[in-house]
Design a protein around this motif. Sequence first.
Motif, PDB file in Angstrom:
ATOM      1  N   GLU A  70       0.871  -1.161   0.000  1.00  0.00           N
ATOM      2  CA  GLU A  70       0.000   0.000   0.000  1.00  0.00           C
ATOM      3  C   GLU A  70       0.912   1.215   0.000  1.00  0.00           C
ATOM      4  O   GLU A  70       1.889   1.265   0.755  1.00  0.00           O
ATOM      5  CB  GLU A  70      -0.913   0.005   1.226  1.00  0.00           C
ATOM      6  N   THR A  72       1.415   5.705  -1.137  1.00  0.00           N
ATOM      7  CA  THR A  72       0.894   6.988  -1.597  1.00  0.00           C
ATOM      8  C   THR A  72       1.885   7.564  -2.588  1.00  0.00           C
ATOM      9  O   THR A  72       3.070   7.745  -2.272  1.00  0.00           O
ATOM     10  CB  THR A  72       0.679   7.972  -0.427  1.00  0.00           C
ATOM     11  N   ASP A 170      -3.547   7.214  -3.314  1.00  0.00           N
ATOM     12  CA  ASP A 170      -3.363   6.060  -2.434  1.00  0.00           C
ATOM     13  C   ASP A 170      -3.586   4.819  -3.281  1.00  0.00           C
ATOM     14  O   ASP A 170      -4.664   4.660  -3.875  1.00  0.00           O
ATOM     15  CB  ASP A 170      -4.357   6.081  -1.273  1.00  0.00           C
TER      16      ASP A 170
END
Length: 299
Positions: A70, A72, A170
């Motif tokens: 994950e 950004t 994101d």
Amino acid sequence: MAGPTGILLVDKPGGITSHDAVSRTRKALNTRKVGHAGTLDPMATGLLVLGVGHATRLLTYIVGLDKTYEATIRLGSSTSTDDREGETLTTADAAAIAALTDDAVDAGIAALTGEISQVPSTVSAIKVDGRRAYDLARAGEDVQLKARAVTVSRFDVRARRSSSESLDLDVAVDCTSGTYIRALARDLGEALGVGGHLTALRRTRIGPFEVDQATAVDAIGPDGLLTPAAVATAVLGALPVSGDEARDLRHGKRLAGAAGRVERFPSAAVDPAGALVGIVERRGPDVKSVMNLPGEESA
């Protein structure tokens, strides 16, 4: 007395190196024999897989597993390290940021999904003539890394946040081992003409292991160790063997005609007590151990 043996899943916080996590594990478990199946940058958080004792020999079967991240991505500027810790190299003007449409971003992401050719970041841990690329870069040397084939099987945008200076995405990424998420951010920014870099990165999965299973670095202890048998079975699948067969494998003998008892190789040979005998491979119709774990017969 034998020291601890097993695989430890650690949730690395930001601000420490992977080596720091290894050092804390050595201290907490009172053993020097600790290795890892791939590092994370200090900025990054998430899953580290550590091998302890004889189980370090299993890391070779873990290091190449697919991973999930994950992250950004900040579109609008590029940096020397392709993440927030580097020096800013380029900055897009407000008009260029405003012109970034969802369709354009989605098309850029689609081009970076599937089998792609990727040039790793110059501050990666790849060795060039025996030296780490990041050491060469920090020494001011010109670092030219070769493109490599990787597979990004999922590159999803979870949220978008825009300002006059940047567009933050994101994202969730499933990829093969050796994929650099920083390079995805860099290449997406370059393709869109505005520059890009990472502002956050978290590894949430390595193969069958999830960060939700992991131990915080401040809570590392022997209770968190996964047994070699459980880990090898999760990664490779199991070949149950009898006590006599386990002894034969440990003595270097083949199991005649045993190849048909398991669907894929290599596989984990597990004895009746649930201990890992070793890793076996096919030899025609037979099975032979290619790696035994010392002491596992008494585990």
